[in-house]
Design a protein around this motif. Structure first.
Motif, mmCIF file in Angstrom:
data_model
loop_
_atom_site.group_PDB
_atom_site.id
_atom_site.type_symbol
_atom_site.label_atom_id
_atom_site.label_comp_id
_atom_site.label_asym_id
_atom_site.label_seq_id
_atom_site.Cartn_x
_atom_site.Cartn_y
_atom_site.Cartn_z
ATOM 1 N N ALA A 281 0.803 -1.220 0.000
ATOM 2 C CA ALA A 281 0.000 0.000 0.000
ATOM 3 C C ALA A 281 0.835 1.269 0.000
ATOM 4 C CB ALA A 281 -0.938 0.007 1.202
ATOM 5 N N TYR B 259 0.679 -10.126 -2.929
ATOM 6 C CA TYR B 259 -0.250 -9.488 -2.015
ATOM 7 C C TYR B 259 -1.651 -10.014 -2.298
ATOM 8 C CZ TYR B 259 3.783 -6.570 -1.217
ATOM 9 O OH TYR B 259 5.043 -6.151 -0.917
ATOM 10 N N LYS C 123 -4.743 -8.675 -2.191
ATOM 11 C CA LYS C 123 -5.771 -7.859 -2.841
ATOM 12 C C LYS C 123 -5.106 -6.659 -3.494
ATOM 13 C CE LYS C 123 -9.755 -7.209 -0.804
ATOM 14 N NZ LYS C 123 -10.827 -6.670 0.085
ATOM 15 N N LEU D 223 -4.483 -2.912 -5.067
ATOM 16 C CA LEU D 223 -4.830 -1.668 -4.393
ATOM 17 C C LEU D 223 -6.115 -1.030 -4.914
ATOM 18 C CD1 LEU D 223 -1.330 -0.001 -3.887
ATOM 19 C CD2 LEU D 223 -2.627 -1.484 -2.347
ATOM 20 N N GLN E 84 -8.859 -2.108 -2.720
ATOM 21 C CA GLN E 84 -8.751 -1.827 -1.294
ATOM 22 C C GLN E 84 -9.660 -0.645 -0.934
ATOM 23 O OE1 GLN E 84 -7.157 -3.456 1.000
ATOM 24 N NE2 GLN E 84 -5.560 -4.644 -0.023
ATOM 25 N N TYR F 32 -8.391 3.007 -1.196
ATOM 26 C CA TYR F 32 -7.927 3.554 -2.479
ATOM 27 C C TYR F 32 -8.948 3.442 -3.604
ATOM 28 C CZ TYR F 32 -3.634 3.488 0.120
ATOM 29 O OH TYR F 32 -2.703 3.707 1.096
#
Length: 365
Positions: A85, A309, A311, A313, A316, A319
């Motif tokens: 992130a 990762y 998920k 961004l 998320q 974001y």
């Protein structure tokens, strides 16, 4: 088995680390002591650039790089959604807009071929991430930036410090290079730390001022800044670790190659490493189907894992409404559902690798 064996590394460097830390305790200059400049000189020589500016973390490095470029609210920064992130966080904190383009499905790095179509009059920078320890397609990205009026390029090299790309080092390939010394990184300290790299004198001076609250000299604040210094003790630790770093990089390259060989024939997707660069394997990551079941079986066999990762961004909550997504991002979404990281460090033994792969083979069966 540890996921990252920092204890073995410390055992090899214990005496040298103690000497370096004791020197700081003796002189008592805990902020901006002589080890800060010594480390900056050593790192700039390692990367092959004029300037290194140590900072408080890898996140702070990206933030200061954007502040030095005078990123304004509404300015756009093209980057990848398949990253930690912090890459997008610093853009949003300054009022900018992350513009996400998709990744290459085999390397998981940003797909340079998609960047040009995402450029608008608001584009202020391009921020490729050299994921998992392999440098992104920096020559192609720099060429795109040059064609559009010299857009700044910031390499997020938090995972790739020490990696080579066409005969040059990660973080010395663009307007800015930024890295992290988080303990699990290829070159880590024992807390937080980071660094910026550039050949641009003006940007370097701006970054040096920004990291000390915008001061050009004591109590003269010429620009907005942050408390972004890397403390002297952490610099001393990195200096001790730097003495072993070339050996560790060679170990990482060899261990990564051995993993790739051991995984041949298994129903997994191995990371593609391009022929004109190497990968220092900040994480040894592959892609598998039915990931949760595989993880459960590995954990039952005593093999730790991680997901870098789970998920992307643009999905998320923090974001989703603060970014721009010009076109769908199917490869980032697919990778997030399949990536799996195995134990990796410079001190990982061949027998441990064989144990990991044997357990993976059983888990996949």
């Amino acid at each position: 088995m540890p996921f990252i064996d920092l204890k073995a590394q410390y055992a090899a460097l214990k005496d040298r680390i103690a000497q370096r830390m004791q020197a700081v305790l003796d002189h008592g200059q805990y902020i901006m002591g002589p080890e800060v400049k010594e480390l900056e000189q050593a790192l700039s020589a390692h990367v092959g650039v004029k300037h290194c500016i140590t900072v408080a973390s890898g996140t702070e490095a990206l933030l200061i790089a954007l502040m030095a470029l005078d990123l304004q609210p509404g300015d756009e920064v093209i980057t990848t959604p398949f990253t930690f992130a912090a890459t997008a966080e610093v853009i949003v904190l300054l009022g900018g807009v992350p513009v996400f383009v998709d990744i290459e499905p085999d390397s998981c790095n940003i797909d340079a071929r998609l960047i040009e179509a995402a450029i608008t009059p608001r584009t202020r920078a391009i921020m490729p991430v050299s994921l998992y320890g392999q440098v992104a397609d920096m020559d192609e990205i720099n060429a795109i930036a040059a064609r559009h009026g010299g857009i700044a390029v910031i390499e997020d090299g938090a995972q790739s410090f020490g990696a080579s790309y066409r005969g040059k080092k990660s973080c010395g390939l663009s307007t800015w290079g930024a890295t992290s010394f988080f303990p699990s990184k290829p070159l880590g300290c024992y807390g937080d730390g980071g660094a910026l790299f550039t050949d641009d004198d003006a940007l370097a001076q701006a970054a040096r001022e920004i990291r000390v609250h915008g001061q050009s000299q004591r109590y003269t604040h010429t620009r907005l800044g942050v408390g972004g210094r890397m403390d002297t003790l952490q610099c001393a630790i990195v200096l001790a670790k730097l003495e072993r770093f070339d050996w560790e990089i060679q170990q990482r390259l060899a261990i990564g190659e051995r993993y790739q060989d051991l995984l041949a024939g298994l129903p997994v997707q191995r990371l593609a490493v391009r022929g004109n660069r190497d990968c220092v394997w900040a994480q040894f990551t592959l892609q598998v189907a039915d990931r949760e079941a595989v993880i459960a079986r590995l954990n039952a066999a005593g093999i730790p894992t991680a997901i870098h990762y789970p998920k992307p961004l643009h999905l998320q909550p923090a974001y989703a409404q603060r970014c721009r997504v010009p076109v769908p991002l199917p490869h980032a979404e697919a990778a997030a559902a399949r990536v799996l990281s195995l134990p990796m460090s410079a001190d990982l033994l061949p027998a441990q690798q064989e144990q990991v792969v044997a357990a993976l083979r059983a888990a996949l069966a």
